[in-house]
Design an enzyme around this catalytic site. Structure first.
Site, mmCIF file in Angstrom:
data_model
loop_
_atom_site.group_PDB
_atom_site.id
_atom_site.type_symbol
_atom_site.label_atom_id
_atom_site.label_comp_id
_atom_site.label_asym_id
_atom_site.label_seq_id
_atom_site.Cartn_x
_atom_site.Cartn_y
_atom_site.Cartn_z
ATOM 1 N N ASP A 211 3.195 -4.095 8.022
ATOM 2 C CA ASP A 211 1.969 -3.338 7.821
ATOM 3 C C ASP A 211 0.823 -4.292 8.133
ATOM 4 O O ASP A 211 0.515 -5.188 7.344
ATOM 5 C CB ASP A 211 1.911 -2.837 6.370
ATOM 6 N N CYS B 23 -4.777 2.504 -3.557
ATOM 7 C CA CYS B 23 -3.526 3.008 -2.981
ATOM 8 C C CYS B 23 -2.351 2.085 -3.293
ATOM 9 O O CYS B 23 -1.436 1.930 -2.472
ATOM 10 C CB CYS B 23 -3.638 3.203 -1.466
ATOM 11 N N GLN C 199 -4.347 -4.919 7.248
ATOM 12 C CA GLN C 199 -5.325 -5.910 6.788
ATOM 13 C C GLN C 199 -5.226 -7.229 7.548
ATOM 14 O O GLN C 199 -5.920 -8.186 7.197
ATOM 15 C CB GLN C 199 -5.157 -6.178 5.276
ATOM 16 N N LYS D 227 -10.450 -0.048 10.507
ATOM 17 C CA LYS D 227 -10.673 -1.261 9.704
ATOM 18 C C LYS D 227 -11.050 -2.448 10.583
ATOM 19 O O LYS D 227 -11.240 -3.550 10.095
ATOM 20 C CB LYS D 227 -9.428 -1.570 8.867
ATOM 21 N N HIS E 145 0.873 -1.181 0.000
ATOM 22 C CA HIS E 145 0.000 0.000 0.000
ATOM 23 C C HIS E 145 0.915 1.238 0.000
ATOM 24 O O HIS E 145 2.017 1.189 0.553
ATOM 25 C CB HIS E 145 -0.824 -0.068 1.292
HETATM 26 C C1 PLP Z 1 -5.736 0.823 4.693
HETATM 27 C C2 PLP Z 1 -4.338 0.360 4.598
HETATM 28 C C3 PLP Z 1 -3.285 1.150 5.030
HETATM 29 C C4 PLP Z 1 -3.468 2.557 5.524
HETATM 30 O O1 PLP Z 1 -4.349 2.644 6.584
HETATM 31 P P1 PLP Z 1 -4.895 4.078 7.038
HETATM 32 O O2 PLP Z 1 -5.966 3.709 7.987
HETATM 33 O O3 PLP Z 1 -5.414 4.741 5.804
HETATM 34 O O4 PLP Z 1 -3.763 4.800 7.658
HETATM 35 C C5 PLP Z 1 -2.012 0.639 4.954
HETATM 36 N N1 PLP Z 1 -1.794 -0.586 4.481
HETATM 37 C C6 PLP Z 1 -2.771 -1.388 4.058
HETATM 38 C C7 PLP Z 1 -2.450 -2.753 3.554
HETATM 39 C C8 PLP Z 1 -4.083 -0.941 4.090
HETATM 40 O O5 PLP Z 1 -5.062 -1.725 3.649
#
Ligand code: PLP
Length: 408
Positions: A198, A362, A201, A224, A121
């Site tokens: 990260d 993104c 998800q 999320k 992302h």
């Molecule tokens: C949504 C997402 C992000 C960013 O999250 P934010 O809540 O917009 O800061 C980073 N990495 C992944 C894989 C995402 O799905």
């Protein structure tokens, strides 16, 4: 899982959109909120609201207890060794930027390497680009296999003794790929590099144990995983966080201030300059209670079954391309329908009450790798059912007929 009971907890799901019952398939962008989270935030503002850490008065200590109590819930949720390792941020983006600014810029120099993948992302890509530019480090990529996965052999080939940081998404928000973080972390550590994950998800969808993964940093967002927007987490190993300088300065994060100099509070507060996101943290704590009560393993299994069902049913549609691996994928399906623009797909679906996302998600470099400018994506969470998938497939069938000329 009792789907009716779970769905009843989400007030927003019970409405019509464009004359049809809402089918929400965009949880990878942001999840819906259960009544318990909405109520916790409301109760906080109605009864406990005050600033934290400073007040001697009752509301001040209630707010502090609520905020720090949420931190304890987060630490337990991801099995951190202590609450000192849990830093509240605005979200995964801010958390990853904190590592790139506060850690990468301090440890990287000319000739060093930062290793990521093309499936990242933008939040786990641009901060590293910027850190590499600022320090003279090289940004290297672990290549993708044709199905979008990475192999351990390629990780071994890409990570070297010059590598200072390896940063990989736990789960891809486009491909649904689940990366072998524990194995990658072991390789990174063998070369003296730190492992950044990260978790935007993964934290919402599976049980995460940061000590078992042995990652050094782990970033995720509350919104999320059933919590409000504006709250997120950076987990970091204490020794690393202790060695880092704060990147935001001001109230709340200081110990002693002179005219020319200042010292910082201990962890985690030295990274939380300014009035923190108190109500957001309260909401995140309530979201963790909600998810934990249902059980992360049960949620993962439910989504796994639902995604397999969706993959099978969607595969039967003429002209559909589904991206990412068929096996070992998390709860989302990214696709294109012939030559129909994904925005048109999403627009037609919306007229039928079905919310899916269309765009580059993104992930522009990944779109280029897939050789498309954008895709449609249906993403699932604990409140989605096979009926939702059936409605999606039926609606796509009609979309396909409507745009039949473009499918060929
Ligand atoms: C949504 C997402 C992000 C960013 O999250 P934010 O809540 O917009 O800061 C980073 N990495 C992944 C894989 C995402 O799905």
């Amino acid at each position: 899982m009792n789907m009716q009971l779970i769905r009843e907890q989400f007030p927003i799901l019970h409405q019509d959109i464009n004359g049809h019952p809402l089918i929400y398939l965009d949880s990878a962008a942001s999840s819906q909120k259960p009544r318990s989270v909405i109520d916790a935030v409301k109760r906080y503002y109605e009864w406990d609201n005050a600033n934290v850490h400073r007040g001697v008065h009752t509301l001040g200590s209630r707010a502090t207890d609520a905020y720090e109590g949420a931190r304890e819930k987060v630490a337990k949720f991801i099995n951190a060794a202590s609450t000192q390792e849990i830093i509240f941020t605005r979200g995964a983006t801010t958390s990853l930027n904190l590592v790139a600014s506060g850690y990468a810029r301090a440890v990287c120099g000319e000739g060093d390497e930062i290793v990521i993948t093309p499936m990242e992302h933008h939040a786990n890509l641009i901060p590293w680009q910027q850190a590499a530019k600022a320090t003279g480090a090289t940004l290297k990529y672990i290549p993708l296999q044709p199905d979008g996965t990475i192999t351990i052999e390629d990780v071994e080939k890409t990570v070297t003794d010059r590598t200072k940081i390896v940063s990989v998404t736990h789960v891809s928000n486009v491909l649904g790929v689940i990366n072998p973080i524990k194995e990658i972390a072991a390789i990174a550590h063998r070369h003296g590099a730190v492992m950044v994950v990260d978790g935007a998800q993964s934290a919402p969808h599976m049980a995460v144990d940061v000590r078992n993964l042995d990652c050094d940093f782990y970033a995720f967002s509350g919104h999320k995983m059933c919590a409000p927007t504006g709250i997120g987490v950076l987990y970091g190993k204490k020794a690393l966080l202790d060695g880092m300088e704060p990147i935001e300065f001001g109230g709340e994060m200081i110990d002693h201030v002179d005219l020319q100099d200042a010292t910082w509070k201990e962890l985690p507060w030295k990274f939380e300059g300014g009035t923190p996101i108190i109500a957001g943290a309260v909401g995140l704590g309530a979201a963790i209670d909600f998810l934990t009560e249902i059980g992360m393993d049960a949620i993962e299994q439910h989504e796994h079954k639902l995604t397999a069902y969706a993959y099978d049913r969607l595969s039967t549609l003429d002209g559909i391309t589904i991206y990412g691996p068929q096996q070992n994928r998390s709860g989302l399906v990214t696709f294109n329908l012939g030559e129909v623009h994904p925005h048109d797909v999403a627009t037609v679906l919306d007229t039928k009450g079905i919310a899916v996302r269309a765009g580059h998600h993104c992930c522009q470099p990944l779109m280029r790798w897939l050789n498309v400018s954008s895709t449609a994506r249906a993403s699932f969470y604990l409140y989605n059912t096979e009926e939702d998938v059936d409605r999606l497939v039926d609606a796509l069938q009609e979309t396909r007929e409507f745009f039949g000329y473009a499918i060929g």
